[in-house]
Design a protein around this motif. Sequence first.
Motif, mmCIF file in Angstrom:
data_model
loop_
_atom_site.group_PDB
_atom_site.id
_atom_site.type_symbol
_atom_site.label_atom_id
_atom_site.label_comp_id
_atom_site.label_asym_id
_atom_site.label_seq_id
_atom_site.Cartn_x
_atom_site.Cartn_y
_atom_site.Cartn_z
ATOM 1 N N TRP A 7 0.813 -1.225 0.000
ATOM 2 C CA TRP A 7 0.000 0.000 0.000
ATOM 3 C C TRP A 7 0.843 1.270 0.000
ATOM 4 O O TRP A 7 0.301 2.361 0.013
ATOM 5 C CB TRP A 7 -0.945 0.020 1.213
ATOM 6 C CG TRP A 7 -1.837 -1.156 1.264
ATOM 7 C CD1 TRP A 7 -1.765 -2.180 2.145
ATOM 8 C CD2 TRP A 7 -2.923 -1.461 0.391
ATOM 9 N NE1 TRP A 7 -2.738 -3.110 1.887
ATOM 10 C CE2 TRP A 7 -3.462 -2.686 0.809
ATOM 11 C CE3 TRP A 7 -3.485 -0.833 -0.711
ATOM 12 C CZ2 TRP A 7 -4.544 -3.290 0.175
ATOM 13 C CZ3 TRP A 7 -4.559 -1.433 -1.347
ATOM 14 C CH2 TRP A 7 -5.070 -2.635 -0.911
ATOM 15 N N THR A 53 -13.209 -8.449 1.845
ATOM 16 C CA THR A 53 -13.071 -7.321 2.766
ATOM 17 C C THR A 53 -13.169 -7.802 4.209
ATOM 18 O O THR A 53 -12.386 -7.391 5.073
ATOM 19 C CB THR A 53 -14.165 -6.266 2.501
ATOM 20 O OG1 THR A 53 -14.352 -6.150 1.110
ATOM 21 C CG2 THR A 53 -13.808 -4.923 3.086
ATOM 22 N N VAL A 56 -10.047 -9.532 5.654
ATOM 23 C CA VAL A 56 -8.984 -8.660 6.161
ATOM 24 C C VAL A 56 -9.196 -8.405 7.658
ATOM 25 O O VAL A 56 -8.271 -8.508 8.466
ATOM 26 C CB VAL A 56 -8.980 -7.318 5.384
ATOM 27 C CG1 VAL A 56 -8.012 -6.330 6.030
ATOM 28 C CG2 VAL A 56 -8.602 -7.548 3.939
ATOM 29 N N PHE A 85 0.969 -7.051 5.917
ATOM 30 C CA PHE A 85 -0.002 -6.732 4.855
ATOM 31 C C PHE A 85 -1.378 -6.429 5.454
ATOM 32 O O PHE A 85 -2.019 -5.439 5.101
ATOM 33 C CB PHE A 85 -0.098 -7.907 3.870
ATOM 34 C CG PHE A 85 -1.089 -7.686 2.774
ATOM 35 C CD1 PHE A 85 -0.775 -6.885 1.687
ATOM 36 C CD2 PHE A 85 -2.353 -8.259 2.826
ATOM 37 C CE1 PHE A 85 -1.694 -6.654 0.677
ATOM 38 C CE2 PHE A 85 -3.278 -8.033 1.823
ATOM 39 C CZ PHE A 85 -2.948 -7.237 0.744
ATOM 40 N N ASP A 88 -1.502 -3.135 7.268
ATOM 41 C CA ASP A 88 -1.505 -1.994 6.339
ATOM 42 C C ASP A 88 -2.823 -1.894 5.583
ATOM 43 O O ASP A 88 -3.206 -0.812 5.136
ATOM 44 C CB ASP A 88 -0.358 -2.135 5.324
ATOM 45 C CG ASP A 88 0.998 -1.982 5.985
ATOM 46 O OD1 ASP A 88 1.046 -1.396 7.083
ATOM 47 O OD2 ASP A 88 1.997 -2.455 5.413
ATOM 48 N N THR A 89 -3.497 -3.037 5.406
ATOM 49 C CA THR A 89 -4.722 -3.044 4.592
ATOM 50 C C THR A 89 -5.922 -2.487 5.362
ATOM 51 O O THR A 89 -6.801 -1.863 4.766
ATOM 52 C CB THR A 89 -5.047 -4.481 4.119
ATOM 53 O OG1 THR A 89 -3.877 -5.018 3.510
ATOM 54 C CG2 THR A 89 -6.173 -4.503 3.106
#
Lengths: 292, 323
Positions: A7, A53, A56, A85, A88-89
């Motif tokens: 990202w 989604t 995550v 990851f 950060d997501t």
Amino acid sequence: MILASFWVNQSGSIWLFVKLILAFIVPLAIFYGIKDASPGVRRAIIGATFFLTGLVYVLYLIWPKPIHRQPNEIPQNFSESVGFFVSDTVPVAADVANIVATFLLGLGVFSVIKIHSEKLARRHRDWPFSLVLIGSMLLMVIFGYWNYYLKNYTPAGPSLGNPANWTFPSFAEDFLFNGLYQQMEAAMFSLIAFFILSAAYRAFRIRSIEATVLLGTALLLVLRTMTVVSQLWADAPFVRDHPNMQLESIAKWLPNTFQSSSIRGVDFGVGIGLLAMALRLWLSLEKQGQGA
Amino acid sequence: MNILIAADWGNQYTDTGWFGIFVTLTVCTFILVNIFRSNQRTAKGGQLYVRRIQGLNAIDEAVGRATEMGRPILMIPGISSLGPVVVQALNIFSYITRIAGKFATPILLCCADAATYTVAQETIRDVYQTEGIGDKFDQDSVRFISDRQFAFAAGVSGLILRDQVAAAFFMGDFYAESLIFAETANSVGAIQIASSTQTTQTPFFIASCDYVLIGDEFYAASAYLTRQPVLTGSLVGQDWSKIMVALLVICGALWTSFDLGIFHRNKTSIVKKDSQWQILPAPRRVKDSDTFMSHLFNPQSDPALQNTIHRETLPSLTTESGQ
């Protein structure tokens, strides 16, 4: 070139531009895909988006989180890579949700304007209320943005923090928001006091054993706030020998011991129900709109 | 130099940090297993039992009353943003709309959140179309009023009074505005069925409404109304989870009582600090924070462990790009 995170990219790098273009094209493709797809395919696309989604956030809960992570740190193994990851997501997913919500707010405002414009145009019953609503909305938008512009994009902006330097737009916005809107909101809130009285009257009428218990409990709590009654109660011979029977102690015991245990029971049920609902939505088991 | 201690990774699980995740996953397993069981049973022609919920039985009565009076039905999915609570409220409202649509009874669905408004409009349109009465759907029946709490309360109260609603359904997250809605609807003689996931508002609804769904009855509603195997299975899974929680509470209370001793008289010579057991200079009475259950629900982290991590880092992006 080394990437610290999927990202994050260097300013001016090729990857940044590629990702920006993809970020523009992919949602458009999904949007048109959904628009023209059959209901079955549409449901599958929405379900897949929902699942990814949600995944995550699920991973964010159960996957080991990076400890003491430094900026630009390199993950050392698969587990860390996933951890980095996911961490950060999550903010990116939240940003996307905020952007979508902003678009939807526009739809909401459109609904309000449409309904009330039609009422006005066709002179439906109570159309003056619609006139007031649309007029207030326009005034608030005009003066809000005007004042915002003056504050942020003119040389005099920083000095507008002091009311002595205010000009007409600042006064108008203050009058509309603090002078009118906030006061009307306070008026609506204060109405609750009267509604509590009328609701309590209906609820406390002795119709059943439950209502009688409710009445007795409420009475104790009300009497506790009356100093004269509290003092008279405390001076009673039986209460003097048993401090736990003081009105203050009983009134504290009722909500802290008696009531909170029941509420926690209800809260457990609500929490588990919420989890079940979220799980069904995440796995697309909930057929919303057709389910009930 | 890369120094990575394997034990450091997953520090969130040290001490009793794993327990919350374990409980969550257990609840999820109960729900999914029961959905599977319910599907199996339905395939064999059976059905899981759901007890009678009075407030939900009254839905048909309320819609019937509105139909007889020729006045609208008001539905409010709370004032929270779009989420599981709102979706559940919309599930119940789609059932109500289905019955109302059959009798061409007008409905009003007021939203305080723009995202909810969009989803609600699609849901209600979908219901009308599924029932083959798409032409009866009035776009203005689903409205966005305001996302400010008391502006919304004022708007809805005005609608209740002007349209003289015959039935009102308040389902979802409500706060201080709950009583304003309920009392205004009561003043026009509307039959009211309410449910709030906010336990602080439930007493207000009980005081002012005709029927109230308490706590998780709200989540049981769609299963109760439709008897879909997925929903009833999920409901049984919730019940299993509640039994587990109840057992945890009972065992926890007994264990804590045992740890503390009669009249809090037990003594200890060791305490847990930063997830490590330490010997006290002199024994002292056991505190609540020394008990096993307190440790279980309040995991401790070891700050010393966190400071041992030294990993390789990239040069900063700004330096690399020469800025």
